[in-house]
Design an enzyme around this catalytic site. Structure first.
Site, PDB file in Angstrom:
ATOM      1  N   LYS A 138      -6.767  18.275   1.569  1.00 38.37           N
ATOM      2  CA  LYS A 138      -8.042  17.783   2.106  1.00 38.37           C
ATOM      3  C   LYS A 138      -7.838  16.468   2.861  1.00 38.37           C
ATOM      4  O   LYS A 138      -8.274  16.306   4.007  1.00 38.37           O
ATOM      5  CB  LYS A 138      -9.031  17.599   0.960  1.00 38.37           C
ATOM      6  CG  LYS A 138     -10.456  17.403   1.393  1.00 38.37           C
ATOM      7  CD  LYS A 138     -11.357  17.485   0.157  1.00 38.37           C
ATOM      8  CE  LYS A 138     -12.814  17.296   0.530  1.00 38.37           C
ATOM      9  NZ  LYS A 138     -13.673  17.392  -0.665  1.00 38.37           N
ATOM     10  N   GLY A 160       5.208  12.538   5.682  1.00 41.54           N
ATOM     11  CA  GLY A 160       4.258  11.608   6.309  1.00 41.54           C
ATOM     12  C   GLY A 160       3.477  12.263   7.416  1.00 41.54           C
ATOM     13  O   GLY A 160       4.011  13.017   8.225  1.00 41.54           O
ATOM     14  N   GLY A 203       0.511  10.394   8.869  1.00 44.25           N
ATOM     15  CA  GLY A 203      -0.446   9.441   9.423  1.00 44.25           C
ATOM     16  C   GLY A 203      -0.476   9.418  10.933  1.00 44.25           C
ATOM     17  O   GLY A 203      -1.514   9.133  11.536  1.00 44.25           O
ATOM     18  N   GLU A 204       0.644   9.689  11.564  1.00 43.13           N
ATOM     19  CA  GLU A 204       0.736   9.465  13.004  1.00 43.13           C
ATOM     20  C   GLU A 204       0.911  10.713  13.856  1.00 43.13           C
ATOM     21  O   GLU A 204       0.453  10.760  15.003  1.00 43.13           O
ATOM     22  CB  GLU A 204       1.847   8.441  13.272  1.00 43.13           C
ATOM     23  CG  GLU A 204       1.397   7.081  12.773  1.00 43.13           C
ATOM     24  CD  GLU A 204       2.511   6.073  12.635  1.00 43.13           C
ATOM     25  OE1 GLU A 204       2.662   5.258  13.534  1.00 43.13           O
ATOM     26  OE2 GLU A 204       3.210   6.093  11.605  1.00 43.13           O
ATOM     27  N   ILE A 254       2.869  18.944   1.647  1.00 44.49           N
ATOM     28  CA  ILE A 254       1.542  18.363   1.794  1.00 44.49           C
ATOM     29  C   ILE A 254       0.994  18.098   0.390  1.00 44.49           C
ATOM     30  O   ILE A 254       0.848  19.024  -0.414  1.00 44.49           O
ATOM     31  CB  ILE A 254       0.617  19.309   2.589  1.00 44.49           C
ATOM     32  CG1 ILE A 254       1.199  19.554   3.990  1.00 44.49           C
ATOM     33  CG2 ILE A 254      -0.807  18.753   2.669  1.00 44.49           C
ATOM     34  CD1 ILE A 254       1.410  18.312   4.835  1.00 44.49           C
ATOM     35  N   ASN A 286      -1.984  16.463  -0.573  1.00 41.88           N
ATOM     36  CA  ASN A 286      -3.416  16.672  -0.760  1.00 41.88           C
ATOM     37  C   ASN A 286      -3.976  17.249   0.534  1.00 41.88           C
ATOM     38  O   ASN A 286      -4.226  16.528   1.488  1.00 41.88           O
ATOM     39  CB  ASN A 286      -4.099  15.352  -1.109  1.00 41.88           C
ATOM     40  CG  ASN A 286      -5.588  15.515  -1.357  1.00 41.88           C
ATOM     41  OD1 ASN A 286      -6.104  16.633  -1.425  1.00 41.88           O
ATOM     42  ND2 ASN A 286      -6.286  14.405  -1.490  1.00 41.88           N
ATOM     43  N   PHE A 288      -4.492   1.224  11.453  1.00 34.31           N
ATOM     44  CA  PHE A 288      -3.805   1.916  12.558  1.00 34.31           C
ATOM     45  C   PHE A 288      -2.683   1.097  13.185  1.00 34.31           C
ATOM     46  O   PHE A 288      -2.325   1.321  14.345  1.00 34.31           O
ATOM     47  CB  PHE A 288      -4.813   2.319  13.646  1.00 34.31           C
ATOM     48  CG  PHE A 288      -6.075   2.948  13.127  1.00 34.31           C
ATOM     49  CD1 PHE A 288      -6.024   4.194  12.517  1.00 34.31           C
ATOM     50  CD2 PHE A 288      -7.288   2.299  13.231  1.00 34.31           C
ATOM     51  CE1 PHE A 288      -7.186   4.784  12.020  1.00 34.31           C
ATOM     52  CE2 PHE A 288      -8.455   2.885  12.731  1.00 34.31           C
ATOM     53  CZ  PHE A 288      -8.404   4.124  12.143  1.00 34.31           C
TER      54      PHE A 288
HETATM   55 MO1  MOS Z   1       1.124   2.090  12.063  1.00 30.93          MO
HETATM   56  S1  MOS Z   1       1.127   2.124  14.074  1.00 30.93           S
HETATM   57  O1  MOS Z   1       1.992   3.237  11.412  1.00 30.93           O
HETATM   58  O2  MOS Z   1       0.959   0.637  11.442  1.00 30.93           O
END
Ligand code: MOS
Length: 723
Positions: A617, A685, A687-688, A613, A615, A232
């Site tokens: 899942k 992306g 992730g965030e 997208i 994947n 993270f």
């Molecule tokens: Mo992160 S806060 O995308 O390392």
């Protein structure tokens, strides 16, 4: 829907994380941490520790390990024991190495430290008087920026001329990453080559930092890390245990393992800054923004090593406004350092901006979605490049229909003893990518291996390599073995900034195209099965002359075990043509108990425009994780410090994070507009962006349910008590 290729290894305990490595002759290191927040270490009496059972090394600022601060693409990284200055409580100041972990820990307790304590500033409130302008951002933008319409003298004039103005101050709490895997390392030297097993977000970056710290060539370091138990942002920089284990292993000539305890993680690593943000929004009666001012302060360590860029993360990007002023200040404190944490800038910044937008909607008696639609931006302010692909309006529409937004009333509704409210917020996270190189190997057994040095800290990147590898080679993904987390592989960017899929995926496509060319050349070479034949490639086979031969068979026919190619990709020309960002709409329903005032999140929906997208899942997993963290930020997390700088709740008993009972069914939906202007894969992306906006949506829902506007997070029961 593809299950994660590493899931069986993880759920059966087969996956070996950094500290799971045990080597012959290995010894154990335990960190000694400071017990004052500011001052100098005058002396460290290590006599008792040195003579304790099993102890073979005690290191301190007076007897340090050879380390120096490395500089890498993320700047300079602090290393322990190099001076006797203490800048925060819980700072690594010593390292005890013994034959067993218990011996090292016991001996560490015997180290006597004499401090010359100095006054410490440990609260953001106390530090406000010494706030400084933040340094320029990564892209070189100054900390203060102003964009004014022609003829407008100042942002204050623009606000004064606005028929409707909302002004408020919001604050957000410091947080710890609280990753499941504490920061740890196992280090071993063989013939001058260091191998380190330690959780990271990019093994070649860790290898570079260790090489810099130990003053050796990067080729002499191998960072190995196929599994990471959560990062993270908190495992971007190399950790204190990794530096210490590597240096002690060199000094002692034995492998060294070092791991932080959970309590140590709260101070000996970096976390999220506290922020205070002043927002002023001015609009006309129809809700068109005339002026927006976003002034932010964030806490930072005394070395000013990180800025949580809340103003820069939001003000220029979210909405069109005729006049904009933003500023970012930092407040250096004697507290543990701050660093990247999931959506740095946007996560706390969106709480402030999206709460303020809700307040403006209330002031205008306008639906908050309608207000946002009226201020839709086509490009970031001050940057004349339009978004490559933006479907935020569709996120609102799809989300509103799916969530039943039409049922919302301006004052919530009552359901027995529960006050029920709905709230929403926009989400935005810039789309970035890093340079990456990937190697693909075709093997005679008909399988392929895709490898790059990046890592999968739980994001699903490993599975993405199989999927994009399979697609690029036109074979089923289960014939592609993905490999990550080893600096011996080609340099593959980082799992940071929501970049990994776009970075590695683009490089895979390039490597695959090269490899197919090479395969066809091999197939039609003199003496080969397709000698002199016009050949093409489809479904993993060389095709020509009415025949088709799988690449494995072809390799066997020409007596090759394998054929490999690398592909590299980096951001380029596209950056001069468009702006790139992902967008989303967060919807939340809360239930606030009429008498106990507890807040329960009862429904959450996020609709995201994040490019292709890969994947579904894993994407839902990523997005749900982000949204859950948003609940956590809104209602749970707050790393509290006592006046002496010691965390008051630096463990999992006191540091609240949500459990299953706190989290409702989470609904995440994706619009699927591939962004091939950003990269050939079309993925932007994810992730965030899942965390962005959630805390505001919750606070806005709490307001809708109760009429109480809480301008800080986490929101507690006390905030909602009424006389
Ligand atoms: Mo992160 S806060 O995308 O390392």
């Amino acid at each position: 829907m593809t299950s994660r290729v590493d899931a069986p290894l993880k759920v059966t305990g087969e996956a070996r994380y950094g500290a799971d490595h045990t080597l012959p002759g290995m010894v154990y290191g335990y960190l000694v941490l400071s017990t004052i927040a500011h001052g100098r270490i005058e002396a460290m009496d290590v006599t008792a520790a040195k003579s304790a059972p099993g102890v073979i090394g005690v290191y301190s600022p007076f007897d340090p390990l050879a380390l120096r601060r490395p500089t890498s693409l993320i700047g300079e990284t602090w290393v322990p024991l190099q001076d006797n200055e203490v800048a925060y409580y819980g700072q690594p100041i010593g390292f005890v190495v013994a034959e067993t972990f218990e011996q090292a820990r016991d001996a560490a307790m015997l180290v006597e430290v004499t401090y010359h304590a100095l006054p410490a500033v440990t609260s953001l409130q106390d530090g406000l008087a010494t706030a400084e302008d933040a340094p320029p951002t990564f892209d070189g933008s100054p900390s203060t920026q102003e964009f004014l319409a022609p003829g407008v003298e100042s942002i204050d004039d623009a606000l004064a001329a606005s028929p409707v103005v909302v002004e408020a101050t919001y604050s957000t709490a410091p947080q710890n990453h609280a990753a499941m895997e504490p920061h740890s390392a196992v280090a071993v030297w063989n013939d001058g080559v260091l191998t380190v097993h330690s959780g990271n977000q990019g093994s070649n970056l860790q290898a570079a930092e260790l090489a810099g710290a130990l003053e050796i060539d990067p080729e002499q370091v191998r960072a190995v890390n196929p599994f990471v138990g959560g990062a993270f942002g908190g495992k971007g920089r190399t950790s204190a245990p990794a530096f210490l284990a590597a240096a002690a292993a060199r000094a002692l000539g034995r492998p060294v393992k070092a791991a932080l305890t959970r309590e140590q993680v709260f101070t000996a690593t970096a976390g999220r800054a506290a922020t205070v943000q002043k927002l002023a929004l001015g609009a006309d009666e129809q809700g068109t923004l005339i002026a927006l001012r976003h002034d932010s302060l964030c806490s930072t360590a005394m070395d000013r090593s990180f800025v949580e860029p809340t103003s820069h993360g939001t003000a220029r990007e979210y909405y069109a406004t005729q006049n904009l002023a933003l500023s970012q200040k930092i407040v250096p404190l004697n507290l543990p350092p701050t660093t990247f944490m999931r959506a740095p800038g946007e996560a706390p910044g969106s709480f402030a901006l999206e709460s303020a937008m809700d307040e403006l909607a209330v002031a205008l008696r306008m639906d908050p979605i309608e207000l946002r639609l009226r201020n839709n931006s086509t490009a970031p302010i001050g940057k004349n490049l339009q978004w490559s692909s933006k479907h935020l309006d569709e996120c609102f529409r799809v989300g509103a229909a799916r969530f039943g937004w039409a049922q919302r009333t301006p004052h919530g509704r009552v359901d027995g003893d529960w006050l029920v409210g709905m709230g929403m917020a926009s989400a935005l996270f810039p789309a970035l990518r890093f340079p990456a190189t990937v190697e693909i190997v075709l093997r005679a057994d008909g399988t392929a291996v895709v490898s790059t040095s990046g890592t999968d800290p739980g994001t699903g990147l490993l599975t993405v390599l199989s999927l994009i590898g399979g697609e690029s080679l036109d074979i089923p993904p289960d014939r592609v073995t993905p490999r990550l987390g080893d600096s011996a592989y080609p340099s593959g960017g980082m799992s940071a900034g929501s970049t990994a899929t776009a970075s590695a995926g683009t490089a895979i496509m390039i490597a695959a195209a090269q490899l197919i060319d090479d395969l066809l050349a091999l197939a039609s070479a003199p003496g080969a099965p397709f000698d002199g034949v016009e050949v093409s490639y489809a479904e993993g086979c060389v095709v020509g002359d009415g025949r088709s031969m799988p690449f494995g068979e072809l390799l066997r026919a020409v007596d090759r075990e394998s054929l490999s190619a690398t592909g590299s990709s980096a951001p380029g020309e596209e950056l001069t043509k468009h702006s790139f960002s992902s967008f989303g709409a967060q919807f939340c329903e809360v239930r606030v108990h009429r008498w106990t005032r507890e807040v329960r999140v009862s429904r959450l929906l996020g609709v995201f425009d994040a490019g292709r997208i890969i994947n579904e899942k894993a994407a839902r997993g990523q997005i749900s994780g982000g949204m859950i963290w948003g609940v956590s930020a809104a209602l749970h997390e707050n790393l509290e410090f006592e006046a002496n700088g010691r965390p008051a709740n630096g463990d999992f008993a006191g540091y609240l994070i949500p459990v299953n009972a706190d989290i409702p069914e989470i609904d995440a939906e994706f619009l699927r507009y591939p962004d091939t202007l950003h990269n050939a894969v079309g993925a932007r992306g994810i992730g965030e962006i899942g965390i962005v906006g959630v805390a505001a949506a919750i606070a806005n829902a709490v307001y809708n349910a109760t009429g109480i506007r809480v301008r800080h997070i986490p929101i507690t029961i006390e905030d909602l008590l009424v006389d």
